[in-house]
Write a protein that holds these residues in place. Sequence first.
Motif, PDB file in Angstrom:
ATOM      1  N   ILE A  68       0.837  -1.187  -0.161  1.00  0.00           N
ATOM      2  CA  ILE A  68       0.126   0.081  -0.061  1.00  0.00           C
ATOM      3  C   ILE A  68       0.853   1.223   0.179  1.00  0.00           C
ATOM      4  CG2 ILE A  68      -1.699   1.306   1.208  1.00  0.00           C
ATOM      5  CD1 ILE A  68      -2.812  -1.512   2.421  1.00  0.00           C
ATOM      6  N   LYS A  69       0.889   2.091  -1.142  1.00  0.00           N
ATOM      7  CA  LYS A  69       1.502   3.136  -1.200  1.00  0.00           C
ATOM      8  C   LYS A  69       1.442   4.378  -0.340  1.00  0.00           C
ATOM      9  CE  LYS A  69       2.142   4.000  -5.704  1.00  0.00           C
ATOM     10  NZ  LYS A  69       2.080   4.486  -7.149  1.00  0.00           N
ATOM     11  N   TYR A  70       0.140   4.643  -0.181  1.00  0.00           N
ATOM     12  CA  TYR A  70      -0.373   5.800   0.498  1.00  0.00           C
ATOM     13  C   TYR A  70      -0.694   5.484   1.933  1.00  0.00           C
ATOM     14  CZ  TYR A  70      -0.240   7.255  -4.410  1.00  0.00           C
ATOM     15  OH  TYR A  70       0.156   7.466  -5.563  1.00  0.00           O
ATOM     16  N   LEU A  71      -0.009   5.986   2.867  1.00  0.00           N
ATOM     17  CA  LEU A  71      -0.373   5.560   4.329  1.00  0.00           C
ATOM     18  C   LEU A  71      -0.372   6.819   5.109  1.00  0.00           C
ATOM     19  CD1 LEU A  71      -0.541   3.709   6.929  1.00  0.00           C
ATOM     20  CD2 LEU A  71       1.726   3.571   6.904  1.00  0.00           C
ATOM     21  N   PHE A  72      -1.444   7.122   5.787  1.00  0.00           N
ATOM     22  CA  PHE A  72      -1.471   8.344   6.600  1.00  0.00           C
ATOM     23  C   PHE A  72      -1.937   8.048   7.905  1.00  0.00           C
ATOM     24  CE2 PHE A  72      -2.408   9.393   2.223  1.00  0.00           C
ATOM     25  CZ  PHE A  72      -1.411  10.362   1.926  1.00  0.00           C
ATOM     26  N   GLN A  73      -1.030   8.240   8.937  1.00  0.00           N
ATOM     27  CA  GLN A  73      -1.662   7.797  10.342  1.00  0.00           C
ATOM     28  C   GLN A  73      -1.632   9.177  11.239  1.00  0.00           C
ATOM     29  OE1 GLN A  73      -0.078   4.001  12.050  1.00  0.00           O
ATOM     30  NE2 GLN A  73       1.638   4.602  10.531  1.00  0.00           N
ATOM     31  N   ASN A  74      -2.324   9.075  12.359  1.00  0.00           N
ATOM     32  CA  ASN A  74      -2.380   9.982  13.330  1.00  0.00           C
ATOM     33  C   ASN A  74      -3.081  11.170  12.573  1.00  0.00           C
ATOM     34  OD1 ASN A  74      -2.206  10.780  15.866  1.00  0.00           O
ATOM     35  ND2 ASN A  74      -0.484  11.857  15.668  1.00  0.00           N
ATOM     36  N   VAL A  75      -4.318  10.749  11.927  1.00  0.00           N
ATOM     37  CA  VAL A  75      -5.097  11.800  10.980  1.00  0.00           C
ATOM     38  C   VAL A  75      -6.193  12.070  11.812  1.00  0.00           C
ATOM     39  CG1 VAL A  75      -6.175  12.288   8.940  1.00  0.00           C
ATOM     40  CG2 VAL A  75      -4.090  10.841   8.779  1.00  0.00           C
ATOM     41  N   LYS A  76      -6.431  13.497  12.060  1.00  0.00           N
ATOM     42  CA  LYS A  76      -7.463  14.069  12.625  1.00  0.00           C
ATOM     43  C   LYS A  76      -8.604  14.364  11.631  1.00  0.00           C
ATOM     44  CE  LYS A  76      -5.372  13.942  16.353  1.00  0.00           C
ATOM     45  NZ  LYS A  76      -5.317  12.622  16.988  1.00  0.00           N
ATOM     46  N   ASP A  77      -8.340  14.796  10.526  1.00  0.00           N
ATOM     47  CA  ASP A  77      -9.203  15.360   9.347  1.00  0.00           C
ATOM     48  C   ASP A  77      -8.999  14.201   8.329  1.00  0.00           C
ATOM     49  OD1 ASP A  77     -11.013  16.311   7.423  1.00  0.00           O
ATOM     50  OD2 ASP A  77     -10.404  18.167   8.003  1.00  0.00           O
ATOM     51  N   LYS A  78      -9.684  13.233   8.183  1.00  0.00           N
ATOM     52  CA  LYS A  78      -9.384  12.324   7.334  1.00  0.00           C
ATOM     53  C   LYS A  78      -9.778  12.803   5.642  1.00  0.00           C
ATOM     54  CE  LYS A  78      -9.859   8.238  10.144  1.00  0.00           C
ATOM     55  NZ  LYS A  78     -10.421   6.893  10.120  1.00  0.00           N
ATOM     56  N   LYS A  79     -11.022  13.568   5.679  1.00  0.00           N
ATOM     57  CA  LYS A  79     -11.447  14.099   4.448  1.00  0.00           C
ATOM     58  C   LYS A  79     -10.367  15.024   3.936  1.00  0.00           C
ATOM     59  CE  LYS A  79     -14.874  17.044   2.042  1.00  0.00           C
ATOM     60  NZ  LYS A  79     -16.079  17.843   2.415  1.00  0.00           N
ATOM     61  N   ALA A  80      -9.894  15.903   4.740  1.00  0.00           N
ATOM     62  CA  ALA A  80      -8.928  16.860   4.167  1.00  0.00           C
ATOM     63  C   ALA A  80      -7.507  16.329   3.459  1.00  0.00           C
ATOM     64  CB  ALA A  80      -8.358  18.010   5.370  1.00  0.00           C
ATOM     65  N   THR A  81      -7.289  15.075   4.385  1.00  0.00           N
ATOM     66  CA  THR A  81      -5.947  14.177   4.126  1.00  0.00           C
ATOM     67  C   THR A  81      -6.271  13.729   2.667  1.00  0.00           C
ATOM     68  OG1 THR A  81      -5.568  13.897   6.256  1.00  0.00           O
ATOM     69  CG2 THR A  81      -4.643  12.137   4.631  1.00  0.00           C
ATOM     70  N   LEU A  82      -7.452  13.113   2.479  1.00  0.00           N
ATOM     71  CA  LEU A  82      -7.930  12.795   1.133  1.00  0.00           C
ATOM     72  C   LEU A  82      -7.929  13.384  -0.046  1.00  0.00           C
ATOM     73  CD1 LEU A  82      -8.939  10.453  -0.532  1.00  0.00           C
ATOM     74  CD2 LEU A  82     -11.258  10.765  -0.018  1.00  0.00           C
TER      75      LEU A  82
END
Length: 164
Positions: A68-82
């Motif tokens: 899995i190429k894209y890994l985002f952890q400890n994210v508070k705003d998942k939509k903004a990250t996406l």
Amino acid sequence: MIKLIVLDVDGCMTDGGIIYSNSAEETKKFNVKDGFAIVNWRKLGGELAIITGRKSKIVENRAAELGIKYLFQNVKDKKATLVKLLEDINISADEVAAIGDDLNDYNLLSYVGKSFTPNDGVDKVKEIVDCVLTRKGGDAAVREMIEIVLEENGQLEQFMELWI
């Protein structure tokens, strides 16, 4: 057509349980059927991202193992990250399927083209997703989701031909 699948971890890729040893080491249990579907989704050219609210070396290791190429952890705003990821890789929200199980996934699930929750997702999430899966988180719910996406993309036969 779905090009990117976004996964939540706790409650989707796992049953949501977090186990700590006496030495405070965290453990998680992943389902091999989910991993099989993830790897084969990639073989068919699909992209994957994990966007999770917690941070864990275990998740980092699992993402690497599955490619899995894209890994985002400890994210508070998942939509903004996406939204930022989609800008970076030039994919529209309509080309995204996502799975989440709790309120911190709500805005992301409302934003994507196709949304899913495991059978044991919270009621408020069940009310807004496109599909409530028959399986619970950690019990091959991700596999069920990927097979639905493959069928809707017209790729299920290709998926089967990888192994049969």
